[in-house]
Structures are given as C-alpha cells and as structure tokens.
Design an enzyme around this catalytic site. Structure first.
Site, short mmCIF file in Angstrom:
data_model
loop_
_atom_site.label_atom_id
_atom_site.label_comp_id
_atom_site.label_asym_id
_atom_site.label_seq_id
_atom_site.Cartn_x
_atom_site.Cartn_y
_atom_site.Cartn_z
N ASP A 48 25.48 48.00 45.64
CA ASP A 48 26.87 47.49 45.53
C ASP A 48 27.90 48.61 45.62
OD1 ASP A 48 26.35 48.39 42.89
OD2 ASP A 48 27.15 46.59 41.92
N ALA A 104 19.47 44.78 28.14
CA ALA A 104 18.24 44.39 28.81
C ALA A 104 18.44 44.35 30.33
CB ALA A 104 17.78 43.02 28.30
N SER A 110 23.29 42.06 32.27
CA SER A 110 24.75 42.04 32.41
C SER A 110 25.47 41.27 31.32
CB SER A 110 25.17 41.49 33.77
OG SER A 110 24.73 42.35 34.75
N SER A 111 25.07 41.51 30.07
CA SER A 111 25.80 40.86 28.98
C SER A 111 27.24 41.38 28.92
CB SER A 111 25.09 41.10 27.65
OG SER A 111 24.95 42.47 27.40
N ASP A 158 27.86 42.64 39.05
CA ASP A 158 27.64 41.89 37.81
C ASP A 158 28.82 40.99 37.49
OD1 ASP A 158 25.49 43.58 37.88
OD2 ASP A 158 26.14 44.84 36.22
C1 GLA Z 1 24.17 47.98 37.18
C2 GLA Z 1 25.61 47.97 37.69
C3 GLA Z 1 25.72 47.19 39.00
C4 GLA Z 1 24.67 47.67 40.02
C5 GLA Z 1 23.29 47.73 39.39
C6 GLA Z 1 22.27 48.34 40.30
O1 GLA Z 1 23.80 46.67 36.82
O2 GLA Z 1 26.47 47.40 36.73
O3 GLA Z 1 27.03 47.31 39.51
O4 GLA Z 1 25.05 48.91 40.55
O5 GLA Z 1 23.29 48.48 38.18
O6 GLA Z 1 22.07 47.54 41.40
#
Ligand code: GLA
Length: 404
Positions: A44, A130, A133-134, A179
């Site tokens: 990303d 974990a 993406s909390s 996320d």
């Molecule tokens: C974390 C970051 C995302 C992305 C991932 C790896 O979750 O918050 O933006 O870079 O790592 O894909």
C-alpha cells in the site's frame, strides 16, 4: 479466538454501560470493522494493490453530542476514561489509547469542520496488537461518529485518508492507506481490490464453498513499528536506485517484474530483496484477482503461499510463530492457500479453506501449532462484512434506523 458475543448483545451492553456512566442514553452508535488482508502485503505504501476484507469483528462507539468543547471517552473493555478539550488537543503518553480519537479530532478540525464536544463509550472485539487493524477501526468509527453528529459531507475515501493522516502525523505510526480504507469501505461477502495510488476500488467475490480462516498466533507484534519504517526507507532507496534506469518511476508500483529483472543486479542485496517482494507481490494481487474472477480458487491459493514465502525470505517480516502457523496450515486437510497477514512480526495468518473441511483443518492446525510453539492459537472463520455504518441513531425528530 474467544466465543464471539452476538452483535445485538454487544450493542445492548454498550448502551447500558453508556447510560450507567453518563446518566442518559446515547444518541448514536457506529460500528467500524477490523480487517484481514488476503493478498498484497507491504504494497500500500508503495502505491500498489491490496485485497483485504472487512471482518465480522468491530469497534462499537456509542455517543451523544455536547454543547461545549469537552470530549469524554470511556473505554468500556479496560474500564479507563479520559477527558480533553477540543480547544487544546495534546498527544499523551498516559492513556495512549486516546491518541486515536485525539488525532481524528485534530485532522477533522484542520480540514475545517466545526466539531462539538462529545460523550463516548466504546468497546471492541477486534483483538489488540493482533494485526487485524483495531486502531484503524477506532479511527474510522470516531470519524463517522463526528460526521453523523455534525452532518458534514465527506466521502468515505476522504474519511479514510484523514484517519490515515491522524495515525501518521498524530499517533506517529507511518502506515499506508489499506486499513482505514477497508474499515470505511468494506464490502459484504466480497474482498476489495484497492489501487492505493488512485484509490479506485472494486469488490471481488470469493468462490463458493470456500471460507476465510483467521489464525491468531497469540504472539503480539513486537518491534513492528521500527522495522516497518526501515522497510519503507528501503523501498524508497530502491525507487531512487532503479530511477537511474527508469526515470519515470515514482514508486515501486511503477516497476514491472520484467524491468526489475533487467536492473536488479545493480542494487544492494537487501534492497534488491525488498524490491523483489513488493514488485512481485503487486503482480500476485492482479493475478490473484484474475484467478478469483475466473473461479480458480486453487490458483489464488498458490499465490497466497508464494506471498508468504516472499514476505518471509525477501521482505523478512515474518517470525517463527507465523511460519509455524502457515506451515501447519499448508499441511492440513482442506487448505487452499495460507500466508501471514498484516504488518508481520506476530499477529495473525490467514488461510482459504474448503468449507466442508473447516473443523478438521482447524483442529489439525491448532494441534500442530501448539506442538511446535507451545502457544495455544486462536482460529476462527470470518466473513466479509460491510464497512463502517451507523447502527443506531436517535437524532431529534428521527426514529431509530435499527432498534437496540
Ligand atoms: C500495516 C499497515 C498497512 C500495511 C500493512 C502491510 O497493517 O497499517 O498500511 O502497510 O501493515 O501490508
């Protein structure tokens, strides 16, 4: 993962807690989901492609607007509360969890929105640290709360970008857009292909008879932030060095696999490996979407496996626990593909599994993982959910859209 409390019960509990704490019912409740990424890792922030789903685990925020500039936050899950003023928002070292809401308030104000103070109670069943993406879910739920209370116009992609800015410039984590974007724009029953440069996106359906299994190693992400920033810097170095041959490129997204193979030799070995991961991973996302769209789950699974090997060997963001989990999944009945997911260094892996073999798959992976690491993992089937939404609203003159 622990038994999931049904969503209506979570909502009812949160409402009761709000009343207990603030002495009056909330006027609004907002849900924002966590995510699991199927393929496209560490792409990303290289302007590339990702293919996440929003999961059926979410942050719930109950709120009522105030007439002053005071924000009161109550974290129901860990029974902590904090009060701050919108007139003077500091980054804090104690009650650090409140930096997400503070950061969102700062970016919305900078964007020119006039925010009211607010009373908030929130809870989450997205496990913390974990890799699901909390924190993005908290940011998105907070932004949607203020947007709904005030009624300002802001598209979901813009909202996601503002939440990313809150995390980058206020919280201090240099994440990409994935996320926040999937939490804001997730799609029920489908993954979302996101072009992280243009922010164009479209749903991609998963094949019939196949389920997504989240496999939590129970090893919390360690050292993730500093390694993340190092990887970003190495990718930038790769763009600078490859730019000597390809002056038109501004990100690794612009480099094809064939171009990379032509010019890779001149790169320092570690930069070469980082670039090889990102460039081949972007191609794997596009190939994976093709595979899903022609119903070829097996081809998609092979790309997931290759993604894991690339993250392990070239990008070096896996760890013993993630490798043990993925290897256990590769050896289990019903597996179609498996890989680590998210930033790495702990957290979760993800597998695509034949639905009819889900329980034997989970039992075998659980047993094998426990034998090799001594940790008891948490495995759970998830479904793709919609992005953030308002689940309860009792604004003046309106009736509830959904009852509590
Ligand atoms: C974390 C970051 C995302 C992305 C991932 C790896 O979750 O918050 O933006 O870079 O790592 O894909």
């Amino acid at each position: 993962m622990p038994e999931k409390t049904p969503f209506p019960d979570r909502l009812a509990i949160l409402r009761a807690e709000f009343v207990r704490f603030y002495g009056a019912p909330p006027e609004l409740a907002v849900r924002a989901p966590g995510r699991v990424n199927l393929i496209g890792e560490h792409t990303d922030y290289n302007d590339g492609y990702v293919l996440p789903i929003a999961i059926d685990r979410s942050v719930l925020v109950a709120s009522a607007a105030r007439r002053d500039q005071t924000v009161r936050l109550w974290a129901v899950d860990f029974d902590a509360h904090v009060t701050f003023s919108l007139d003077d928002i500091d980054h804090v070292q104690v009650q650090r969890w409140s930096n997400y809401q503070r950061g969102v308030a700062v970016v919305l104000k900078e964007r020119g929105f006039d925010l009211p103070g607010v009373d908030v109670a929130f809870s989450s069943d997205v496990p913390i640290a974990a890799g699901l993406s909390s924190s993005a879910a908290i940011e998105v739920a907070t932004a949607v709360t203020w947007q709904t209370l005030v009624g300002f116009a802001l598209s979901r992609p813009e909202l996601a970008l503002l939440c990313q800015r809150a995390e980058n410039s206020f919280v201090g984590v240099n994440c990409g857009i994935m996320d926040q974007f999937i939490s804001a724009l997730g799609c029920q029953n489908a993954a979302l292909l996101i072009d992280c440069r243009s922010l164009a996106y479209r749903p991609v359906s998963l094949p019939e008879g196949v389920v997504v299994v989240v496999m939590d190693t129970m090893k919390q992400r360690g050292l993730a932030d500093s390694a993340y920033n190092t990887r970003r810097a190495e990718c930038e170095e790769g763009v600078r060095l490859l730019g000597a041959h390809l002056p038109e490129i501004t990100a690794l997204r612009d480099v094809s696999v064939a171009q990379f193979e032509r010019y890779a030799d001149g790169l320092p070995p570690h930069v070469l490996r980082r670039c090889r991961h990102v460039i081949t991973e972007n191609q794997r996302v596009l190939d994976g979407v093709d595979a899903l769209e022609r119903g070829d789950a097996a081809a998609f699974g092979r790309l997931m496996d290759a993604s894991h090997r690339s993250l392990r060997d070239d990008y070096e963001v896996s760890c013993a626990e993630l490798d043990a989990m993925v290897e256990a999944a590769w050896a289990a009945p019903g597996v179609i593909g498996a890989r680590m997911t998210g930033g790495g260094f702990g957290g979760c892996a993800v597998a695509l599994v034949e639905e009819r073999l889900t329980s034997v798959f989970s039992q075998q992976v659980g047993r094998a993982y426990e034998q090799s690491t001594g940790l008891t993992p948490s495995l759970y089937v998830t479904v793709a959910e919609a992005g953030a939404d308002v689940v309860h609203q009792m604004l003046k003159g309106q009736t509830a859209r959904r009852s509590w």
